[in-house]
Design a protein around this motif. Structure first.
Motif, PDB file in Angstrom:
ATOM      1  N   VAL A  37       0.830  -1.208   0.000  1.00 45.56           N
ATOM      2  CA  VAL A  37       0.000   0.000   0.000  1.00 45.56           C
ATOM      3  C   VAL A  37       0.873   1.271   0.000  1.00 45.56           C
ATOM      4  N   ALA A  38       0.367   2.336  -0.645  1.00 46.62           N
ATOM      5  CA  ALA A  38       1.183   3.546  -0.831  1.00 46.62           C
ATOM      6  C   ALA A  38       1.202   4.434   0.405  1.00 46.62           C
ATOM      7  N   ASP A  39       1.786   3.922   1.472  1.00 44.29           N
ATOM      8  CA  ASP A  39       2.217   4.701   2.638  1.00 44.29           C
ATOM      9  C   ASP A  39       3.745   4.658   2.628  1.00 44.29           C
ATOM     10  N   ASP A  96     -10.583  12.865   1.591  1.00 44.09           N
ATOM     11  CA  ASP A  96      -9.560  12.167   0.794  1.00 44.09           C
ATOM     12  C   ASP A  96      -9.905  12.291  -0.686  1.00 44.09           C
ATOM     13  N   VAL A  97      -8.965  11.891  -1.497  1.00 43.88           N
ATOM     14  CA  VAL A  97      -9.148  12.029  -2.941  1.00 43.88           C
ATOM     15  C   VAL A  97     -10.246  11.096  -3.453  1.00 43.88           C
ATOM     16  N   MET A  98     -10.332   9.896  -2.894  1.00 39.64           N
ATOM     17  CA  MET A  98     -11.345   8.967  -3.393  1.00 39.64           C
ATOM     18  C   MET A  98     -12.762   9.497  -3.173  1.00 39.64           C
ATOM     19  N   SER A  99     -13.006  10.179  -2.061  1.00 41.10           N
ATOM     20  CA  SER A  99     -14.361  10.711  -1.870  1.00 41.10           C
ATOM     21  C   SER A  99     -14.629  11.804  -2.902  1.00 41.10           C
ATOM     22  N   SER A 121      -4.140   0.668 -14.071  1.00 38.73           N
ATOM     23  CA  SER A 121      -4.738   1.788 -13.342  1.00 38.73           C
ATOM     24  C   SER A 121      -4.766   1.518 -11.844  1.00 38.73           C
ATOM     25  N   TYR A 122      -4.679   2.587 -11.071  1.00 40.21           N
ATOM     26  CA  TYR A 122      -4.900   2.513  -9.625  1.00 40.21           C
ATOM     27  C   TYR A 122      -6.228   1.771  -9.401  1.00 40.21           C
ATOM     28  N   PRO A 123      -6.222   0.646  -8.679  1.00 43.75           N
ATOM     29  CA  PRO A 123      -7.407  -0.229  -8.639  1.00 43.75           C
ATOM     30  C   PRO A 123      -8.712   0.451  -8.227  1.00 43.75           C
ATOM     31  N   PRO A 124      -8.748   1.363  -7.241  1.00 42.56           N
ATOM     32  CA  PRO A 124     -10.036   1.952  -6.874  1.00 42.56           C
ATOM     33  C   PRO A 124     -10.731   2.737  -7.995  1.00 42.56           C
ATOM     34  N   PHE A 125     -10.010   3.109  -9.052  1.00 40.99           N
ATOM     35  CA  PHE A 125     -10.700   3.778 -10.169  1.00 40.99           C
ATOM     36  C   PHE A 125     -11.753   2.838 -10.783  1.00 40.99           C
ATOM     37  N   TYR A 126     -11.408   1.554 -10.895  1.00 39.97           N
ATOM     38  CA  TYR A 126     -12.391   0.602 -11.426  1.00 39.97           C
ATOM     39  C   TYR A 126     -13.611   0.579 -10.509  1.00 39.97           C
ATOM     40  N   LEU A 169      -7.862  10.979 -15.273  1.00 35.92           N
ATOM     41  CA  LEU A 169      -6.424  11.011 -15.551  1.00 35.92           C
ATOM     42  C   LEU A 169      -5.696  10.878 -14.220  1.00 35.92           C
ATOM     43  N   CYS A 170      -4.599  10.164 -14.217  1.00 40.29           N
ATOM     44  CA  CYS A 170      -3.798  10.051 -12.999  1.00 40.29           C
ATOM     45  C   CYS A 170      -2.390  10.517 -13.355  1.00 40.29           C
ATOM     46  N   ASN A 171      -1.990  11.670 -12.835  1.00 38.26           N
ATOM     47  CA  ASN A 171      -0.694  12.241 -13.186  1.00 38.26           C
ATOM     48  C   ASN A 171      -0.075  12.944 -11.985  1.00 38.26           C
ATOM     49  N   HIS A 173       1.503   9.097 -12.700  1.00 35.19           N
ATOM     50  CA  HIS A 173       0.673   7.920 -12.888  1.00 35.19           C
ATOM     51  C   HIS A 173       1.047   6.770 -11.959  1.00 35.19           C
ATOM     52  N   ASN A 174       0.034   6.321 -11.233  1.00 34.40           N
ATOM     53  CA  ASN A 174       0.128   5.119 -10.416  1.00 34.40           C
ATOM     54  C   ASN A 174      -0.499   3.986 -11.224  1.00 34.40           C
ATOM     55  N   PRO A 175       0.171   2.904 -11.549  1.00 38.83           N
ATOM     56  CA  PRO A 175       1.419   2.423 -10.955  1.00 38.83           C
ATOM     57  C   PRO A 175       2.684   2.633 -11.790  1.00 38.83           C
ATOM     58  N   SER A 201      -8.790  14.977 -12.984  1.00 37.97           N
ATOM     59  CA  SER A 201      -7.352  14.709 -12.912  1.00 37.97           C
ATOM     60  C   SER A 201      -6.924  14.464 -11.465  1.00 37.97           C
ATOM     61  N   ASP A 202      -6.523  13.237 -11.186  1.00 35.08           N
ATOM     62  CA  ASP A 202      -6.047  12.863  -9.852  1.00 35.08           C
ATOM     63  C   ASP A 202      -4.536  13.120  -9.817  1.00 35.08           C
ATOM     64  N   GLU A 203      -4.146  14.142  -9.076  1.00 39.17           N
ATOM     65  CA  GLU A 203      -2.743  14.563  -9.051  1.00 39.17           C
ATOM     66  C   GLU A 203      -2.128  14.368  -7.665  1.00 39.17           C
ATOM     67  N   ILE A 204      -2.588  13.358  -6.972  1.00 38.80           N
ATOM     68  CA  ILE A 204      -2.174  13.159  -5.581  1.00 38.80           C
ATOM     69  C   ILE A 204      -0.654  12.955  -5.436  1.00 38.80           C
ATOM     70  N   HIS A 205      -0.001  12.450  -6.498  1.00 37.82           N
ATOM     71  CA  HIS A 205       1.452  12.214  -6.418  1.00 37.82           C
ATOM     72  C   HIS A 205       2.257  13.409  -6.958  1.00 37.82           C
ATOM     73  N   PRO A 235      -2.316  16.484   0.579  1.00 32.85           N
ATOM     74  CA  PRO A 235      -0.974  16.460   1.151  1.00 32.85           C
ATOM     75  C   PRO A 235      -0.552  15.046   1.577  1.00 32.85           C
ATOM     76  N   SER A 236      -1.450  14.079   1.409  1.00 30.85           N
ATOM     77  CA  SER A 236      -1.248  12.778   2.063  1.00 30.85           C
ATOM     78  C   SER A 236      -0.083  11.975   1.504  1.00 30.85           C
ATOM     79  N   LYS A 237       0.108  11.955   0.179  1.00 29.47           N
ATOM     80  CA  LYS A 237       1.255  11.199  -0.370  1.00 29.47           C
ATOM     81  C   LYS A 237       2.535  11.990  -0.136  1.00 29.47           C
ATOM     82  N   THR A 238       2.466  13.311  -0.373  1.00 27.81           N
ATOM     83  CA  THR A 238       3.664  14.146  -0.253  1.00 27.81           C
ATOM     84  C   THR A 238       4.299  14.021   1.125  1.00 27.81           C
TER      85      THR A 238
HETATM   86  C1  PLP Z   1      -3.513   7.780  -7.646  1.00 23.67           C
HETATM   87  C2  PLP Z   1      -4.131   7.695  -6.300  1.00 23.67           C
HETATM   88  N1  PLP Z   1      -5.302   8.280  -6.074  1.00 23.67           N
HETATM   89  C3  PLP Z   1      -5.907   8.230  -4.864  1.00 23.67           C
HETATM   90  C4  PLP Z   1      -5.312   7.561  -3.825  1.00 23.67           C
HETATM   91  C5  PLP Z   1      -6.038   7.485  -2.514  1.00 23.67           C
HETATM   92  O1  PLP Z   1      -6.030   8.719  -1.936  1.00 23.67           O
HETATM   93  P1  PLP Z   1      -6.968   9.058  -0.694  1.00 23.67           P
HETATM   94  O2  PLP Z   1      -6.474   8.256   0.449  1.00 23.67           O
HETATM   95  O3  PLP Z   1      -6.776  10.527  -0.533  1.00 23.67           O
HETATM   96  O4  PLP Z   1      -8.354   8.686  -1.104  1.00 23.67           O
HETATM   97  C6  PLP Z   1      -4.075   6.944  -4.002  1.00 23.67           C
HETATM   98  C7  PLP Z   1      -3.445   6.214  -2.893  1.00 23.67           C
HETATM   99  O5  PLP Z   1      -2.533   5.469  -3.067  1.00 23.67           O
HETATM  100  C8  PLP Z   1      -3.460   7.017  -5.269  1.00 23.67           C
HETATM  101  O6  PLP Z   1      -2.283   6.450  -5.509  1.00 23.67           O
END
Ligand code: PLP
Length: 386
Positions: A37-39, A96-99, A121-126, A169-171, A173-175, A201-205, A235-238
């Motif tokens: 997991v991305a911690d 969080d970004v997912m909400s 793709s980051y699995p929760p997108f599906y 879009l994920c930029n 990009h995970n993974p 656009s999910d720019e969490i990284h 700010p969570s990944k940073t």
């Molecule tokens: C691309 C991407 N989006 C969203 C999340 C989840 O973010 P959050 O915990 O803010 O919902 C992650 C977590 O790994 C991620 O890698």
């Protein structure tokens, strides 16, 4: 004091003893090193922890006042201006970004419409696309000389389908770790605009970049599709603060804002007071911590690339951003890369098939750990593949 050099296992034991509430460190037994997991394994910046401790010590943990949001917005605006050369659009706060993605999917995309994602793709997108009653339209990233590229012809064909209304879009990009540059984003924006597809656009990284790269927020492009987009960040990944719950959505288009407003605040959750305060402290004072952390991650990337280079049956991709390494292993037969590494190396990676259908010989390795742990992980994985 014991001054002997620590082995990777000893360092991992120390992290495990401290991370008693973290799913990364509690999911597997004590002989498994978790790299899924991305911690990050690093403690967050001290300023962020101090901000939390100071508030908790005062018992000041009721519903938060607007001041916390205003301070986050000011600190983030300064941060984004310095790092991305862009002023963020007005922020809406989220846990969080997912909400935020659920929110956008529920309000901006019609029932049963198609939503494009770049695969893997980051699995929760599906999950979010399915759970909100939409259809996943997967566009595979193309391996062009060992680098993942967007297949713009394929993207144009997919977006031309009138039932496709949005693209997540994920930029960065995970993974895969690709950082899409301004030219690629402008090409994408042109196709999206032509087909009236909204880009989410999910720019969490966005802060986790390597080798002098810079991040271009999608809404900072001088393009109508950028102006009509929604950007999600946190700010969570940073700063490694995911459990404290603070994130934001940026929107400027009045029509999109009005559609988002159809969901009540209470129906999408709120950032927490501790999340906002720790993020504000980190945006203000955490840049030194981030530079140091990026240095360690950069060293781990080099070590990982070198380790896998010597293994002909494995192939990994040099991440331009994130702290994630995407790769595959040949010759495993019916065994997945995840099962193989768990059983033979006692390393828990993220399973490839959760990122792309049929990708069971692929894996994602989390590189945000101490160099000793990284080298133990790489030794274990290399020995298993020898
Ligand atoms: C691309 C991407 N989006 C969203 C999340 C989840 O973010 P959050 O915990 O803010 O919902 C992650 C977590 O790994 C991620 O890698």
């Amino acid at each position: 004091m014991d001054t002997r050099p620590k082995t990777g296992s000893a360092v991992a034991e120390g992290i495990r003893a401290r991370r008693r509430g973290a799913v990364k460190w509690t999911e597997y037994g004590p002989d498994v090193i978790p790299a899924w997991v991305a911690d990050m394994d690093f403690d967050p910046p001290k300023c962020a922890i101090d901000a939390v401790l100071e508030i908790v010590a005062r018992g000041d943990v009721g519903y938060h006042s607007m001041r916390y949001r205003e301070e986050y917005e000011a600190a983030y605006t300064h941060w984004a201006r310095g790092r991305f050369g862009a002023v963020p659009k007005p922020l809406r706060f989220l846990p969080d970004v997912m909400s935020g993605l659920f929110w956008a999917m529920r309000t901006l995309v019609s029932p049963n419409a198609g939503v494009v994602i770049l695969v893997p793709s980051y699995p929760p997108f599906y999950e979010v696309i399915g759970a909100t009653g939409h259809r996943v339209v997967p566009i595979p990233l193309a391996d062009v000389g060992g680098r993942f590229e967007i297949d713009f012809d394929r993207l144009a064909t997919a977006l031309a389908d009138p039932s496709v209304e949005a693209m997540i879009l994920c930029n960065p990009h995970n993974p895969t770790g690709r950082v899409f540059g301004r030219d690629e984003l402008l090409a994408l924006a042109g196709i999206a605009l032509r087909n009236e597809v909204i880009v989410i656009s999910d720019e969490i990284h966005h802060d986790l970049l390597r080798d002098g790269r810079s991040h271009a927020p999608f809404n900072s492009l001088d393009h109508e599709a950028g102006a009509r987009s929604v950007v999600l960040a946190a700010p969570s990944k940073t700063f490694n603060l995911a459990g404290l719950k603070a994130a934001h959505l940026e929107v400027s288009d009045p029509d999109i804002s009005a559609r988002l407003a159809q969901v009540a605040d209470h129906d999408r959750g709120e950032a927490t007071l501790l999340g906002l305060a720790s993020a504000t402290a980190a945006f203000r004072e955490g840049s030194g911590w981030l530079e140091e952390t990026l240095g360690v991650i950069g060293g781990n990337v080099k070590a990982a690339l070198a380790a896998f280079q010597g293994i002909p049956r494995a192939k990994v991709y040099n991440p331009e951003g994130t702290y994630l390494l995407w790769g595959r292993v040949e010759g495993l037969g019916p065994v997945s890369a995840f099962d193989f590494f768990l059983r033979e190396a006692r390393v828990a990676v993220s399973p490839g098939e959760t990122f792309a259908a049929g990708a069971s010989n692929w894996f994602r390795l989390n590189l945000a750990t101490y160099p000793e742990v990284m080298s133990e992980i790489l030794d274990r994985m290399s020995s298993a593949l020898a």
